[in-house]
Design an enzyme around this catalytic site. Structure first.
Site, mmCIF file in Angstrom:
data_model
loop_
_atom_site.group_PDB
_atom_site.id
_atom_site.type_symbol
_atom_site.label_atom_id
_atom_site.label_comp_id
_atom_site.label_asym_id
_atom_site.label_seq_id
_atom_site.Cartn_x
_atom_site.Cartn_y
_atom_site.Cartn_z
ATOM 1 N N ARG A 130 1.356 11.899 -16.339
ATOM 2 C CA ARG A 130 2.340 10.812 -16.430
ATOM 3 C C ARG A 130 2.002 9.838 -17.558
ATOM 4 N NH1 ARG A 130 2.351 8.785 -11.447
ATOM 5 N NH2 ARG A 130 3.715 10.496 -10.921
ATOM 6 N N CYS A 182 4.965 7.297 -2.584
ATOM 7 C CA CYS A 182 3.628 7.144 -3.144
ATOM 8 C C CYS A 182 3.199 5.703 -2.902
ATOM 9 C CB CYS A 182 3.668 7.433 -4.647
ATOM 10 S SG CYS A 182 2.078 7.135 -5.453
ATOM 11 N N CYS A 224 7.007 4.496 -5.811
ATOM 12 C CA CYS A 224 5.592 4.167 -5.674
ATOM 13 C C CYS A 224 5.423 2.676 -5.389
ATOM 14 C CB CYS A 224 4.873 4.552 -6.961
ATOM 15 S SG CYS A 224 3.123 4.154 -6.936
ATOM 16 N N CYS A 230 -5.786 -11.063 -5.747
ATOM 17 C CA CYS A 230 -6.675 -9.951 -5.383
ATOM 18 C C CYS A 230 -8.131 -10.361 -5.589
ATOM 19 C CB CYS A 230 -6.344 -8.725 -6.237
ATOM 20 S SG CYS A 230 -7.343 -7.288 -5.797
ATOM 21 N N CYS A 252 -2.828 11.269 -6.710
ATOM 22 C CA CYS A 252 -2.394 10.809 -8.029
ATOM 23 C C CYS A 252 -3.563 9.999 -8.584
ATOM 24 C CB CYS A 252 -1.143 9.942 -7.880
ATOM 25 S SG CYS A 252 -0.666 9.069 -9.382
ATOM 26 N N CYS A 297 -6.618 -6.629 -15.247
ATOM 27 C CA CYS A 297 -5.535 -6.813 -14.270
ATOM 28 C C CYS A 297 -5.014 -8.240 -14.154
ATOM 29 C CB CYS A 297 -5.985 -6.313 -12.904
ATOM 30 S SG CYS A 297 -4.622 -6.277 -11.719
ATOM 31 N N CYS A 350 -11.142 -6.457 -11.743
ATOM 32 C CA CYS A 350 -10.770 -5.462 -12.762
ATOM 33 C C CYS A 350 -10.322 -6.190 -14.037
ATOM 34 C CB CYS A 350 -9.659 -4.556 -12.229
ATOM 35 S SG CYS A 350 -10.029 -3.913 -10.573
HETATM 36 N N1 SAM Z 1 -5.079 -2.732 -6.012
HETATM 37 C C1 SAM Z 1 -5.004 -1.321 -6.004
HETATM 38 C C2 SAM Z 1 -6.088 -0.671 -6.821
HETATM 39 O O1 SAM Z 1 -6.597 -1.279 -7.760
HETATM 40 O O2 SAM Z 1 -6.420 0.473 -6.528
HETATM 41 C C3 SAM Z 1 -3.651 -0.783 -6.433
HETATM 42 C C4 SAM Z 1 -2.890 -1.412 -7.584
HETATM 43 S S1 SAM Z 1 -3.624 -1.325 -9.194
HETATM 44 C C5 SAM Z 1 -2.594 -2.412 -10.069
HETATM 45 C C6 SAM Z 1 -3.263 0.322 -9.734
HETATM 46 C C7 SAM Z 1 -3.716 0.742 -11.129
HETATM 47 O O3 SAM Z 1 -2.866 0.165 -12.117
HETATM 48 C C8 SAM Z 1 -5.097 0.352 -11.594
HETATM 49 O O4 SAM Z 1 -6.100 1.168 -11.071
HETATM 50 C C9 SAM Z 1 -4.993 0.541 -13.094
HETATM 51 O O5 SAM Z 1 -5.333 1.853 -13.456
HETATM 52 C C10 SAM Z 1 -3.504 0.268 -13.363
HETATM 53 N N2 SAM Z 1 -3.331 -0.998 -14.103
HETATM 54 C C11 SAM Z 1 -3.408 -2.234 -13.589
HETATM 55 N N3 SAM Z 1 -3.239 -3.181 -14.538
HETATM 56 C C12 SAM Z 1 -3.057 -2.505 -15.709
HETATM 57 C C13 SAM Z 1 -2.835 -2.919 -17.050
HETATM 58 N N4 SAM Z 1 -2.810 -4.210 -17.390
HETATM 59 N N5 SAM Z 1 -2.668 -1.973 -17.992
HETATM 60 C C14 SAM Z 1 -2.713 -0.659 -17.649
HETATM 61 N N6 SAM Z 1 -2.914 -0.215 -16.394
HETATM 62 C C15 SAM Z 1 -3.100 -1.107 -15.432
HETATM 63 C C1 DTB Z 2 -0.781 3.683 -12.487
HETATM 64 O O1 DTB Z 2 -1.621 4.491 -12.910
HETATM 65 N N1 DTB Z 2 -0.110 2.819 -13.235
HETATM 66 C C2 DTB Z 2 0.758 1.995 -12.420
HETATM 67 C C3 DTB Z 2 0.594 2.623 -11.020
HETATM 68 N N2 DTB Z 2 -0.455 3.566 -11.208
HETATM 69 C C4 DTB Z 2 0.434 1.804 -9.831
HETATM 70 C C5 DTB Z 2 0.454 0.551 -12.523
HETATM 71 C C6 DTB Z 2 0.597 0.015 -13.918
HETATM 72 C C7 DTB Z 2 0.400 -1.450 -13.890
HETATM 73 C C8 DTB Z 2 0.637 -2.076 -15.223
HETATM 74 C C9 DTB Z 2 0.410 -3.538 -15.220
HETATM 75 C C10 DTB Z 2 1.314 -4.298 -14.301
HETATM 76 O O2 DTB Z 2 2.552 -4.191 -14.384
HETATM 77 O O3 DTB Z 2 0.780 -5.090 -13.511
HETATM 78 FE FE1 SF4 Z 3 -6.897 -5.915 -7.544
HETATM 79 FE FE2 SF4 Z 3 -5.764 -5.428 -9.881
HETATM 80 FE FE3 SF4 Z 3 -8.143 -4.419 -9.378
HETATM 81 FE FE4 SF4 Z 3 -5.998 -3.459 -8.048
HETATM 82 S S1 SF4 Z 3 -6.393 -3.312 -10.243
HETATM 83 S S2 SF4 Z 3 -8.000 -4.002 -7.193
HETATM 84 S S3 SF4 Z 3 -4.781 -5.328 -7.911
HETATM 85 S S4 SF4 Z 3 -7.653 -6.613 -9.531
#
Ligand code: SAM
Ligand code: DTB
Ligand code: SF4
Length: 328
Positions: free
Chosen positions: A263, A131, A100, A56, A191, A63, A60
């Protein structure tokens, strides 16, 4: 439906005052609100699938999927439709009511959106709520998803506007509000929630909740994630959040968004049964269920089943929380 009035004019100090309440008083308030709107022994269950993993372009700081960090994650292109259908069937068989699908994109291209739309239609045809979370959406893209029958779009605010810049630099907080506006305008259920335990202050948590509750409509689902610390990301090694502070934040989310599903999202794998039980008491009434979140492990499903049995909780779809969709 909740008989607690829905407010969109929460002041920061009112929310901070709730977070500051003696714990027992806060839990009592949260239970009162929760019971006015929901069956307190019912938990809605969603399952997650990563349909496009890693590489990606965003940064973030939490992530595993950002191309900017070396997290050792195996990348995967957009999954074929049949794999998505198999995963959705398996989730349904285990009791999920909502499926989702998440993609590691800054935003979907129109070509990729077409493929995701096929997935949404196929999952819908299995009798599951759908979702997706694909990053930023344009208004026309949201309209197309609505026409395809999408039920929910997940897009988190993640943290307070004040703390946001310390976590993400490649998109603005306002971009997130814009995407939520496009989704809302298209008539798709929203959501949206955030992540706790990223080193933010209590006042940041109050500010995040204020942003969510003061949206033109409360999100129908509010995921509260506890940071899953991933080695290689900038936030790896952040001091752990006091579990009771997490519970307090869940309780305040319940009080100020009385008709939304709250949630208990990422991070359950690291939580004790007792902490999860307190979150349910504080008004959390939805979880992610299944062995995997997107790229990290979730709480094991047999462990979840045992916990639910010990607590007398039932995994069932809630009667449409539908925070404020009636007014769409
Ligand atoms: N790429 C898209 C975005 O960022 O909108 C969708 C997927 S992203 C993984 C969805 C959400 O997962 C993020 O906005 C964040 O709130 C949550 N998330 C991602 N990595 C996480 C982590 N290590 N711990 C907790 N929540 C996480
Ligand atoms: C949300 O708020 N939490 C989910 C879902 N929306 C997409 C994602 C959690 C991701 C946790 C880290 C991972 O497994 O990559
Ligand atoms: Fe990309 Fe992760 Fe950020 Fe979603 S949360 S935009 S997957 S870096």
């Amino acid at each position: 439906m909740s008989d607690t009035p829905l407010r969109h004019d929460w002041a920061r100090d009112e929310i901070e005052a709730l977070l500051d309440l003696p714990f027992n008083d806060l839990m009592f308030r949260a239970q009162q609100v929760h019971r006015a709107g929901f069956d307190p022994n019912r938990i809605q269950v969603s399952s997650l699938l990563s349909i496009k993993t890693g590489a990606c372009s965003e940064d973030c700081g939490y992530c595993s999927q950002s191309a900017k960090y070396n997290t050792g994650l195996e990348k995967e292109r957009l999954l074929p439709l049949d794999e998505v259908i198999s995963a959705a069937e398996a989730a349904k068989a285990k009791g999920a009511s909502r499926f989702c699908m998440g993609a590691a994109w800054r935003n979907p291209s129109d070509k990729n959106l077409e493929r995701v739309i096929e997935m949404v239609q196929a999952v819908h045809d299995l009798g599951l709520e759908t979702c997706i979370t694909l990053g930023m959406l344009e208004e026309e893209q949201a309209q197309r998803l609505k026409q395809a029958g999408l039920d929910y779009y997940n897009h988190n605010l993640d943290t307070s506007p004040e703390f946001y810049g310390q976590v993400i630099s490649t998109r603005r907080f306002q971009d997130r509000l814009d995407t939520l506006a496009h989704v809302r305008k298209a008539g798709i259920h929203v959501c949206s929630g955030g992540i706790l335990g990223m080193g933010e202050s209590r006042s940041d948590r109050a500010s995040l909740l204020q942003e969510l509750a003061n949206l033109p409509r409360h999100p129908d689902s509010v995921p509260i994630n506890l940071l899953v610390q991933v080695e290689g990301t900038p936030l790896f090694g952040t001091d752990a959040l006091d579990p009771l502070e997490f519970v307090r934040t869940v309780a305040v989310a319940r009080i100020i968004m009385p008709a939304s599903l709250v949630r208990l999202s990422a991070g359950r794998g690291e939580m004790s049964d007792e902490m999860q039980a307190l979150c349910f008491l504080a008004g959390a009434n939805s979880i992610f269920y299944g062995e995997r979140l997107l790229t990290t492990d979730n709480s094991a499903t047999d462990k979840d089943r045992q916990l639910f049995q010990r607590l007398g909780l039932h995994m069932q779809p809630q009667a449409e929380g539908g925070a404020e969709m009636a007014s769409v």
